[in-house]
Scaffold this motif. Structure first.
Motif, mmCIF file in Angstrom:
data_model
loop_
_atom_site.group_PDB
_atom_site.id
_atom_site.type_symbol
_atom_site.label_atom_id
_atom_site.label_comp_id
_atom_site.label_asym_id
_atom_site.label_seq_id
_atom_site.Cartn_x
_atom_site.Cartn_y
_atom_site.Cartn_z
ATOM 1 N N ARG A 139 1.649 -0.220 -9.580
ATOM 2 C CA ARG A 139 0.325 0.263 -9.157
ATOM 3 C C ARG A 139 -0.644 -0.901 -8.969
ATOM 4 O O ARG A 139 -1.484 -0.878 -8.064
ATOM 5 C CB ARG A 139 -0.234 1.258 -10.175
ATOM 6 C CG ARG A 139 0.587 2.534 -10.324
ATOM 7 C CD ARG A 139 0.954 3.150 -8.994
ATOM 8 N NE ARG A 139 1.649 4.421 -9.134
ATOM 9 C CZ ARG A 139 2.348 5.011 -8.176
ATOM 10 N NH1 ARG A 139 2.444 4.413 -6.979
ATOM 11 N NH2 ARG A 139 2.939 6.163 -8.369
ATOM 12 N N LEU A 174 -4.017 -2.944 -1.243
ATOM 13 C CA LEU A 174 -5.074 -2.151 -0.624
ATOM 14 C C LEU A 174 -6.399 -2.916 -0.605
ATOM 15 O O LEU A 174 -7.106 -2.931 0.413
ATOM 16 C CB LEU A 174 -5.235 -0.831 -1.379
ATOM 17 C CG LEU A 174 -6.334 0.114 -0.881
ATOM 18 C CD1 LEU A 174 -6.100 0.517 0.568
ATOM 19 C CD2 LEU A 174 -6.420 1.353 -1.780
ATOM 20 N N LEU A 175 -6.743 -3.560 -1.715
ATOM 21 C CA LEU A 175 -7.984 -4.328 -1.770
ATOM 22 C C LEU A 175 -7.961 -5.495 -0.779
ATOM 23 O O LEU A 175 -8.984 -5.808 -0.161
ATOM 24 C CB LEU A 175 -8.210 -4.857 -3.187
ATOM 25 C CG LEU A 175 -8.638 -3.831 -4.238
ATOM 26 C CD1 LEU A 175 -8.701 -4.482 -5.619
ATOM 27 C CD2 LEU A 175 -9.979 -3.209 -3.867
ATOM 28 N N SER A 197 -7.320 -10.152 -5.134
ATOM 29 C CA SER A 197 -6.238 -9.211 -4.810
ATOM 30 C C SER A 197 -4.911 -9.933 -4.642
ATOM 31 O O SER A 197 -3.854 -9.411 -5.027
ATOM 32 C CB SER A 197 -6.587 -8.429 -3.540
ATOM 33 O OG SER A 197 -6.598 -9.271 -2.395
ATOM 34 N N MET A 249 0.830 -1.213 0.000
ATOM 35 C CA MET A 249 0.000 0.000 0.000
ATOM 36 C C MET A 249 0.858 1.253 0.000
ATOM 37 O O MET A 249 0.517 2.251 -0.656
ATOM 38 C CB MET A 249 -0.938 -0.017 1.213
ATOM 39 C CG MET A 249 -2.070 -1.010 1.089
ATOM 40 S SD MET A 249 -3.265 -0.897 2.445
ATOM 41 C CE MET A 249 -2.359 -1.736 3.759
ATOM 42 N N LEU A 295 2.085 3.008 -3.187
ATOM 43 C CA LEU A 295 1.189 3.937 -3.888
ATOM 44 C C LEU A 295 1.530 5.390 -3.581
ATOM 45 O O LEU A 295 1.100 6.295 -4.315
ATOM 46 C CB LEU A 295 -0.264 3.656 -3.500
ATOM 47 C CG LEU A 295 -0.823 2.281 -3.897
ATOM 48 C CD1 LEU A 295 -2.195 2.064 -3.271
ATOM 49 C CD2 LEU A 295 -0.894 2.135 -5.412
ATOM 50 N N LEU A 321 -2.470 -1.569 -5.526
ATOM 51 C CA LEU A 321 -3.932 -1.655 -5.482
ATOM 52 C C LEU A 321 -4.371 -3.017 -4.949
ATOM 53 O O LEU A 321 -5.327 -3.108 -4.165
ATOM 54 C CB LEU A 321 -4.510 -1.420 -6.880
ATOM 55 C CG LEU A 321 -6.037 -1.480 -7.003
ATOM 56 C CD1 LEU A 321 -6.689 -0.420 -6.116
ATOM 57 C CD2 LEU A 321 -6.473 -1.300 -8.453
#
Length: 328
Positions: free
Chosen positions: A121, A128-129, A98, A37, A40, A125
């Protein structure tokens, strides 16, 4: 509550083993999800590459604890497994997707001949998911899958707490594993994340007591509140130690403090909710398999568990120290 029979002893033993596997998963996979995360927030390929390199040798092994956890829950508490998976089908599928995103992104970024931004990215992502999905699962389980606005607000808080907590573990891991600009940024991330994590943990604790009759009933049991107060003191000390270590330029201290904070928070939550495995819905005794099944599984876990522990310890020992940028 003292076990009164062989079945009770086995039920409690498996509740403890599953709790231990969950803690091991959250701490180990938590920091690499946190690192993902945090990528990002970095604009340069070289920064993201070094951050991913810091977890490159351990991230996939960390996820084996989740596989072991799922298998243990299915065998030891099949009714709980059925209830949780049926009610949480969507977030669990998003979680699996994810993980696929993360694995594919790491492999494809290694093969990218020019910019690796796209795959970085995707990796961020996916991380994060995964954290959001786990926060949803936690919130829904703690509320006993109850509908309504209060339950939704509770889930939002748990999502924030999980995302923030994983970022804290990831940031303190980067403090330990990197140097220079990334280490300095990781110290800033650590300071911010430890505050948001503790605030979310406090809100979850109060919300558990307010919205779950299981929580407040358990707190009134003899000796339980005293244990929870002791754990709260340890958590406060761990929070202070993280801030102190970050400020004093400690390398290992911030991660150690963050790990202690996670462990004692989870212990307090488990004590508050026991003997329920799904709060207000299903007790440990009602969800457990019969004694022969639990005994047979103990033989299996007794063989596999030490191997997993030794392997994990060995990989962290083998890849200890700071990472340096790989020149191509």
């Amino acid at each position: 509550m003292i076990p009164s029979s062989t079945q009770d002893i086995l039920n409690h033993a498996w509740f403890g083993l599953i709790g231990l596997m969950l803690v091991l998963y959250v701490v180990t996979d938590g920091f690499d999800l946190g690192v993902g995360m945090l990528t990002l927030l970095r604009g340069r390929d070289s920064d993201r590459g070094l951050m991913i390199q810091s977890i490159g040798h351990v991230w996939d092994a960390n996820e084996t604890w989740l596989v072991a956890l799922g298998g243990a829950l299915f065998g030891a508490f099949p009714d709980a497994y059925a209830m949780i998976l049926s009610d949480l089908y969507v977030p669990v599928m998003v979680l699996i997707a994810s993980f696929i995103m993360r694995g594919a992104a790491i492999e494809f970024r290694h093969s990218a001949h020019t910019s690796k931004t796209l795959w970085d990215r995707v990796f961020g992502l996916g991380s994060l998911l995964a954290a959001i999905s786990q926060g949803i699962v936690l919130g829904k389980v703690l509320t006993g899958f109850m509908p309504g606005g209060h339950s939704l607000a509770f889930v939002v808080i748990t999502v924030i707490g999980v995302v923030s907590g994983y970022c804290l573990l990831g940031a303190t891991w980067l403090v330990k594993k990197t140097t220079g600009e990334i280490e300095s940024a990781a110290r800033r991330y650590s300071t911010f994340a430890v505050f948001t994590t503790v605030i979310a943990a406090v809100l979850v604790s109060f919300a558990t007591v307010k919205f779950s009759p299981v929580g407040i009933t358990r707190w009134q049991d003899h000796g339980v509140f005293d244990v929870l107060i002791a754990l709260a003191v340890v958590a406060a000390l761990a929070f202070t130690y993280v801030l102190y270590s970050v400020r004093m330029r400690g390398e290992h201290g911030p991660f150690v403090g963050s790990t202690i904070l996670f462990v004692v928070s989870f212990a307090g939550l488990s004590i508050s909710l026991f003997p329920y495995i799904v709060p207000g819905q299903l007790t440990v005794a009602a969800a457990a398999s019969d004694s022969p099944t639990l005994i047979f599984m103990l033989w299996g876990i007794g063989t596999v568990f030490p191997i997993m522990i030794i392997y994990n310890l060995y990989q962290y020992y083998l890849f200890r120290g700071k990472v340096v940028a790989v020149k191509h």
